[in-house]
Structure formats: structure tokens, C-alpha cells
Design an enzyme around this catalytic site. Sequence first.
Site, short mmCIF file in Angstrom:
data_model
loop_
_atom_site.label_atom_id
_atom_site.label_comp_id
_atom_site.label_asym_id
_atom_site.label_seq_id
_atom_site.Cartn_x
_atom_site.Cartn_y
_atom_site.Cartn_z
N LYS A 61 48.26 42.27 30.10
CA LYS A 61 47.67 42.68 30.96
C LYS A 61 47.08 44.28 31.20
O LYS A 61 48.58 44.43 31.52
CB LYS A 61 45.87 42.08 30.53
CG LYS A 61 45.68 41.13 30.47
CD LYS A 61 45.17 41.50 29.25
CE LYS A 61 45.15 39.86 27.85
NZ LYS A 61 45.52 38.56 27.84
C1 LIG Z 1 41.32 37.51 24.03
C2 LIG Z 1 41.25 36.44 25.41
N1 LIG Z 1 40.47 36.34 26.32
C3 LIG Z 1 40.48 35.34 27.13
C4 LIG Z 1 42.23 34.99 27.91
C5 LIG Z 1 42.27 34.73 29.12
O1 LIG Z 1 42.93 35.06 29.72
P1 LIG Z 1 43.54 34.10 30.55
O2 LIG Z 1 45.10 34.35 30.39
O3 LIG Z 1 43.42 35.92 32.07
O4 LIG Z 1 43.09 33.05 31.48
C6 LIG Z 1 43.12 35.46 27.12
C7 LIG Z 1 44.40 35.54 27.95
O5 LIG Z 1 45.32 35.99 27.40
C8 LIG Z 1 42.90 36.78 25.93
O6 LIG Z 1 44.01 37.81 25.35
#
Ligand SMILES: Cc1ncc(COP(=O)(O)O)c(C=O)c1O
Length: 362
Positions: free
Chosen positions: A185
Site C-alpha cells: 500500500k
Molecule cells: C480494497 C481493500 N479492502 C481491504 C483490504 C484488506 O486489507 P489487509 O490486507 O491489510 O487486511 C485490501 C487489501 O488488499 C483491499 O485492497
Amino acid sequence: MKKKIKLFDPVVGNEEEITLKKILRSGFWASGAGTGKVSEFEKKFSKYTGSKFCVAVNSGTAALHLALSLMDIKNKEVIIPSLSFVSTAHAVVYNGGKPVFVDVDPKTLCIDPELIKKSITKKTRVILPVHFGGMPCNLHEIQHICKKNNLSLVEDAAHASGTSYKNKKIGSHANAVCFSFHPVKNLAMPTGGAITLNGKDSDIFNSILKSDRWCGISNRQGSKYDVTSLGWNYYMNEFSAAIGIEQLKKLDRMNSERKKIVKRYSKELQIDSKMPFNKDCSYHLYWIQITNREKFRKMMTKNGIETGIHYFPIHQMKYYKSKSKLPITEKVGKNIVSLPIHPNLHESDVNKIINLTNKFTK
Ligand SMILES: Cc1ncc(COP(=O)(O)O)c(C=O)c1O
């Protein structure tokens, strides 16, 4: 051997190395009494986003799970896009709710407000838009729909660290906004996430979430404490927070580097369907749509360029297998490709990506 051009690549400097060493030697690696990096990150991220509170957790998925736990969605419906990472839908199910998938605007790939209106039923409780690739959704319209129908708004801002909407940073608009700090990210940590809180209940929500992110523990006084709810083990660790503090210092600079690349992509790529330029977007992703996707990706791999697919639609996954008809999402799911976008790309990398893509699509 020539270096591969990576799809994502975190920007890491000496700052991160120095701060990590300090935490390592401190012996306090979890949050809490340690070196105080988690609460420092929360204060700084809250200030950066212009939000009232920030609750740091250990992933974007945990942030979504916790934020929706505040909204009483058991046996109720939550409107979401299908074009997202699966956590957007999972967080609804974790809380006993039902995800209702809605199609996206073909220009921005963000959820279409007109279609949201058509999907509202007596059971709808929450609208959960995703700022796709960092592109801000039409929050003005969505907030209006929420107000008119007495619904809550929770934003999935996993892609939107640094995105703005109407001159305010994402994180400051809705009652609860969920971020991911996954290593790919714009603000990268080994693992991490956060919920920013606004509005009249933010005080109460802040204390509920700060307890629920660590097993429902509250009223800590020295080694004494009580447990007031079930909670989860979702706290952020000090290493992640320390990296996050350094990443936050350079976030706006890194995002403007991304925008410089996007300016070139949007001007020079000779392809009809591509992510538009918007000065407010964080550009976590840069997407194009292309028929013959697999052939294109193979050609790029052969030339040392990584590409990605974000995303295969959630409503078509075996677990969800929803009967929703989402023609735009389904078409996008077949054709979308992510091109490399990050501040570590050199001018020659960008030239190569543009030239090869144009040659393929000619
Ligand atoms: C749109 C979206 N929502 C939620 C998440 C979840 O985040 P994490 O991977 O930190 O749990 C991601 C992760 O790629 C995402 O791209």
C-alpha cells in the site's frame, strides 16, 4: 541479469532501519507500555487525515471487521462493490450481515450511486464504498443517500492513504473509515490497518474499538484490568507503527511521484480504457482494460515487467456465488490489468511500460 520492474515496491530508507533497530533493542514489541509508537502513529495519522480519532489495528481486514461491528448489521444488508479485495465482503459476513453487490461506474470503477439507490431495501443498514485504486468515490452523493435513508456510511479506504475529496483528506468524511497498511500500500507496514472516526459518537466508538482490538480488555490500571466485551486480537505492533510514522512523513511526496507517472500513462498510453487522471487520487493502482489480457501479461512478463489483476469480482467467487447481475464489473473482471505504479520506477522503466503496451495494442 536485468532488474525486474515490480508492480508494487515500498519506498524504504535509512529512517525505517534506524527506528526498527531501536524498537528491537527496547524489548517492547507489542503495543501498550512499550516505546509508544502505536499511540504516536494514531495521533499523527488522525492529524494527517483531519479525523477526530484513529484506532490502529493489525490489518485492513481487521479495520473493516471492527468498524462494521459498531453498526449492528446482524441479518441486515450492507451495500458494497463486487470489484474489491474479498475482505470488503468478508467483514460483512464476520458480523452476521449480508453483502449486497452493486455495479461500478465504468469511468472510475467506484460504486455507482444511482445503482446504490436501486438496491436499498428495508434491511439495508450500511453503505460501504471502496475508493478503487485510490480514486475518491462520489461521497457527496453517497452521503446524501445515507442521510435520506437513515443508513450508516463506512468507507473502505484501503487504497486511499493520501487521497482527498473536496479539499479534505479521506479519513475525515464518514463516521468510520478503514485503511490498510499492507506492504504494497501507499503507506506501507509489515502488516497494519486503522479506523479513523468522526461524528457525534466518535468518542464512544473510540473507546469501544480500543478495547475490542485487544480481546475486550478495558480499565487497565497497572497490571489490573477488566474484560467488558469479547473483542479480538487485532492490535498493531510497535515495529509496524514505527515504520508507519516514517512512511507517513513522506506519504504526500511519494503520492506526487505516483501522480507524475500517471500523468505520463494517461497522456501517452494509446488505449481507450484506462484509469483517468485526478489530482486528488493516491494512485495505489493504475489500471487499463485490454482484451487478450493473458497474452498481454505474458508479453510483459517476458520483458521483465510485473502486472497484476485487481480484481476478480467477489460475487463470482465460489464462497459468495451471488446471483447479482453486474455487467460492468463482470466485463472489467475479464479485462482489467494493473500496471506498475510506485515511486521507485525510473523514467526508463516508465518508457518501457508505455512503449510495450502501445506496441501490443496497436
Ligand atoms: C480494497 C481493500 N479492502 C481491504 C483490504 C484488506 O486489507 P489487509 O490486507 O491489510 O487486511 C485490501 C487489501 O488488499 C483491499 O485492497
